[in-house]
Write an enzyme that holds these catalytic residues in place. Structure first.
Site, PDB file in Angstrom:
ATOM      1  N   LYS A  83      54.233  53.970  -8.890  1.00  0.00           N
ATOM      2  CA  LYS A  83      55.439  54.556  -9.498  1.00  0.00           C
ATOM      3  C   LYS A  83      55.059  55.513 -10.642  1.00  0.00           C
ATOM      4  CE  LYS A  83      57.083  50.477 -10.604  1.00  0.00           C
ATOM      5  NZ  LYS A  83      55.990  49.612 -10.129  1.00  0.00           N
ATOM      6  N   ARG A 129      65.144  46.257 -12.658  1.00  0.00           N
ATOM      7  CA  ARG A 129      64.298  45.248 -12.035  1.00  0.00           C
ATOM      8  C   ARG A 129      65.079  43.995 -11.677  1.00  0.00           C
ATOM      9  NH1 ARG A 129      59.166  46.878 -14.666  1.00  0.00           N
ATOM     10  NH2 ARG A 129      57.621  46.582 -13.077  1.00  0.00           N
ATOM     11  N   ARG A 136      42.607  49.904 -12.798  1.00  0.00           N
ATOM     12  CA  ARG A 136      43.351  51.003 -13.458  1.00  0.00           C
ATOM     13  C   ARG A 136      42.869  51.217 -14.904  1.00  0.00           C
ATOM     14  NH1 ARG A 136      49.730  50.675 -13.710  1.00  0.00           N
ATOM     15  NH2 ARG A 136      49.255  48.559 -14.426  1.00  0.00           N
ATOM     16  N   ARG A 183      45.009  47.953 -19.347  1.00  0.00           N
ATOM     17  CA  ARG A 183      46.152  47.203 -19.855  1.00  0.00           C
ATOM     18  C   ARG A 183      45.834  45.709 -19.866  1.00  0.00           C
ATOM     19  NH1 ARG A 183      51.347  49.600 -16.718  1.00  0.00           N
ATOM     20  NH2 ARG A 183      51.802  47.377 -16.542  1.00  0.00           N
ATOM     21  N   ARG A 239      52.609  38.740 -12.049  1.00  0.00           N
ATOM     22  CA  ARG A 239      53.547  39.881 -11.993  1.00  0.00           C
ATOM     23  C   ARG A 239      54.030  40.106 -10.565  1.00  0.00           C
ATOM     24  NH1 ARG A 239      49.905  44.295 -14.352  1.00  0.00           N
ATOM     25  NH2 ARG A 239      51.513  45.754 -13.706  1.00  0.00           N
TER      26      ARG A 239
HETATM   27  P1  AP5 Z   1      50.411  53.131 -11.061  1.00  0.00           P
HETATM   28  O1  AP5 Z   1      50.970  54.457 -10.679  1.00  0.00           O
HETATM   29  O2  AP5 Z   1      50.068  52.889 -12.489  1.00  0.00           O
HETATM   30  O3  AP5 Z   1      51.370  51.971 -10.471  1.00  0.00           O
HETATM   31  P2  AP5 Z   1      52.786  51.472 -10.961  1.00  0.00           P
HETATM   32  O4  AP5 Z   1      53.623  51.246  -9.760  1.00  0.00           O
HETATM   33  O5  AP5 Z   1      53.341  52.381 -12.015  1.00  0.00           O
HETATM   34  O6  AP5 Z   1      52.344  50.085 -11.566  1.00  0.00           O
HETATM   35  P3  AP5 Z   1      52.678  49.375 -12.943  1.00  0.00           P
HETATM   36  O7  AP5 Z   1      51.669  48.278 -13.117  1.00  0.00           O
HETATM   37  O8  AP5 Z   1      52.795  50.342 -14.089  1.00  0.00           O
HETATM   38  O9  AP5 Z   1      54.042  48.791 -12.629  1.00  0.00           O
HETATM   39  P4  AP5 Z   1      54.664  47.581 -13.228  1.00  0.00           P
HETATM   40  O10 AP5 Z   1      55.966  47.720 -12.604  1.00  0.00           O
HETATM   41  O11 AP5 Z   1      54.048  46.261 -13.089  1.00  0.00           O
HETATM   42  O12 AP5 Z   1      54.451  47.812 -14.824  1.00  0.00           O
HETATM   43  P5  AP5 Z   1      55.444  48.322 -15.943  1.00  0.00           P
HETATM   44  O13 AP5 Z   1      54.648  49.092 -16.904  1.00  0.00           O
HETATM   45  O14 AP5 Z   1      56.655  48.937 -15.345  1.00  0.00           O
HETATM   46  O15 AP5 Z   1      49.106  52.883 -10.142  1.00  0.00           O
HETATM   47  C1  AP5 Z   1      48.343  51.678 -10.277  1.00  0.00           C
HETATM   48  C2  AP5 Z   1      46.860  52.006  -9.965  1.00  0.00           C
HETATM   49  O16 AP5 Z   1      46.762  52.394  -8.600  1.00  0.00           O
HETATM   50  C3  AP5 Z   1      46.259  53.164 -10.789  1.00  0.00           C
HETATM   51  O17 AP5 Z   1      44.920  52.880 -11.090  1.00  0.00           O
HETATM   52  C4  AP5 Z   1      46.366  54.381  -9.851  1.00  0.00           C
HETATM   53  O18 AP5 Z   1      45.342  55.318 -10.114  1.00  0.00           O
HETATM   54  C5  AP5 Z   1      46.170  53.709  -8.489  1.00  0.00           C
HETATM   55  N1  AP5 Z   1      46.888  54.414  -7.417  1.00  0.00           N
HETATM   56  C6  AP5 Z   1      48.119  54.975  -7.463  1.00  0.00           C
HETATM   57  N2  AP5 Z   1      48.452  55.521  -6.272  1.00  0.00           N
HETATM   58  C7  AP5 Z   1      47.390  55.268  -5.441  1.00  0.00           C
HETATM   59  C8  AP5 Z   1      47.122  55.577  -4.066  1.00  0.00           C
HETATM   60  N3  AP5 Z   1      48.006  56.240  -3.314  1.00  0.00           N
HETATM   61  N4  AP5 Z   1      45.926  55.149  -3.546  1.00  0.00           N
HETATM   62  C9  AP5 Z   1      45.024  54.464  -4.312  1.00  0.00           C
HETATM   63  N5  AP5 Z   1      45.223  54.164  -5.620  1.00  0.00           N
HETATM   64  C10 AP5 Z   1      46.402  54.557  -6.172  1.00  0.00           C
HETATM   65  O19 AP5 Z   1      55.917  46.950 -16.582  1.00  0.00           O
HETATM   66  C11 AP5 Z   1      55.027  46.139 -17.325  1.00  0.00           C
HETATM   67  C12 AP5 Z   1      55.790  44.915 -17.837  1.00  0.00           C
HETATM   68  O20 AP5 Z   1      56.867  45.328 -18.702  1.00  0.00           O
HETATM   69  C13 AP5 Z   1      56.464  44.058 -16.773  1.00  0.00           C
HETATM   70  O21 AP5 Z   1      55.558  43.126 -16.206  1.00  0.00           O
HETATM   71  C14 AP5 Z   1      57.556  43.368 -17.597  1.00  0.00           C
HETATM   72  O22 AP5 Z   1      57.026  42.334 -18.381  1.00  0.00           O
HETATM   73  C15 AP5 Z   1      58.002  44.487 -18.528  1.00  0.00           C
HETATM   74  N6  AP5 Z   1      59.100  45.289 -17.959  1.00  0.00           N
HETATM   75  C16 AP5 Z   1      59.051  46.616 -17.632  1.00  0.00           C
HETATM   76  N7  AP5 Z   1      60.230  47.021 -17.144  1.00  0.00           N
HETATM   77  C17 AP5 Z   1      61.049  45.938 -17.166  1.00  0.00           C
HETATM   78  C18 AP5 Z   1      62.389  45.723 -16.765  1.00  0.00           C
HETATM   79  N8  AP5 Z   1      63.147  46.712 -16.237  1.00  0.00           N
HETATM   80  N9  AP5 Z   1      62.904  44.482 -16.916  1.00  0.00           N
HETATM   81  C19 AP5 Z   1      62.183  43.477 -17.457  1.00  0.00           C
HETATM   82  N10 AP5 Z   1      60.897  43.605 -17.842  1.00  0.00           N
HETATM   83  C20 AP5 Z   1      60.337  44.823 -17.696  1.00  0.00           C
END
Ligand code: AP5
Length: 220
Positions: free
Chosen positions: A13, A88, A127, A160, A171
């Site tokens: 994402k 979410r 990552r 992270r 997660r």
């Molecule tokens: P990346 O693009 O970083 O993936 P992502 O989907 O953004 O993953 P996140 O870990 O950021 O999502 P998340 O939803 O767990 O975390 P968030 O920060 O939102 O890619 C990941 C890796 O893969 C990278 O190394 C990239 O290079 C690689 N990659 C990408 N595309 C690729 C491809 N095609 N092929 C190969 N490799 C690839 O949330 C963190 C925490 O915040 C949550 O756990 C929760 O505690 C809290 N939180 C956030 N939002 C909410 C909410 N709405 N409600 C409640 N809690 C929340």
């Protein structure tokens, strides 16, 4: 145009939002990034969110919803947002719909990036991201030219805390059920568009661009 990127942790994402949001004149809003920024500033909100994030749990709705709605009410969000990591939960989705409706706006489309779960652990534990500009790397599939340094701005790269294998497993477990429930919620509204999230990031971008073209055509 307001869009949502939906997908499990590691689906890509953030990677895709950074490529697509600017190009389409949308503001990229990541609730994870907002929580991490608040934690780095040491605010009460940040400290509270950090407790949940470090356990791989969702931050409670009452905190998350008000933070996101405040952010998208700012002038720089008026032209459209690309939401990453929000909603979410169903209450988050309903609150977002109600807030947009009150402004005479709506979510135009939900892009659901689908990746088999067995690929996600390796993506997340490898990552690295830039603390300065937010660029995202992977130590095997997308390494920076110089280890530990951002290609884009020269900032320092870090991993992270919630990308440790035990927290990633938690997660994925936390998000699995909610992601399917949200997909069903938006499917019912006729807004869900699935995209294969495997293969090179550029291939995934191409699939998402194809969906965006259809949405732009329909909105015109
Ligand atoms: P990346 O693009 O970083 O993936 P992502 O989907 O953004 O993953 P996140 O870990 O950021 O999502 P998340 O939803 O767990 O975390 P968030 O920060 O939102 O890619 C990941 C890796 O893969 C990278 O190394 C990239 O290079 C690689 N990659 C990408 N595309 C690729 C491809 N095609 N092929 C190969 N490799 C690839 O949330 C963190 C925490 O915040 C949550 O756990 C929760 O505690 C809290 N939180 C956030 N939002 C909410 C909410 N709405 N409600 C409640 N809690 C929340």
């Amino acid at each position: 145009m307001h869009l949502i990127l939906l997908g499990l942790p590691g689906a890509g994402k953030g990677t895709q939002a950074k490529l697509l949001a600017d190009k389409h004149g949308l503001l990229h809003v990541s609730t994870g990034d907002l929580f991490r920024a608040a934690a780095a500033e040491g605010t009460d909100l940040g400290k509270r969110a950090q407790e949940y994030m470090s356990r791989g749990e969702l931050v409670p709705d009452e905190v998350t919803i008000s933070m996101l709605l405040d952010r998208i009410a700012k002038p720089d969000a008026a032209a459209g947002v690309m939401l990453d990591g929000f909603p979410r939960t169903i209450p988050q989705a309903e609150a977002l719909d109600a807030a947009l409706e009150a402004r005479g706006e709506r979510i135009e489309g939900v892009l659901y990036i689908k990746v088999p779960e067995d690929l996600l652990m390796a993506r997340l534990t490898g990552r690295w991201s830039c603390g300065n500009c937010g660029a995202i790397y992977h130590e095997l599939t997308n390494p920076p030219r110089e280890a530990g340094t951002c290609d884009v701005c020269g900032g320092a790269l870090s991993q992270r805390a919630d990308d440790r294998p035990d927290t990633v497993a938690k997660r994925l477990e936390t998000n699995r059920e909610w992601t399917e429930a949200l997909a069903a919620y938006y499917e019912q509204q006729g807004k869900l568009h699935g995209a294969d999230g495997t293969g090179e990031p550029a291939d995934v971008t191409g699939r998402l661009e194809a969906i965006l073209s259809k949405l732009s055509g329909a909105a015109a």
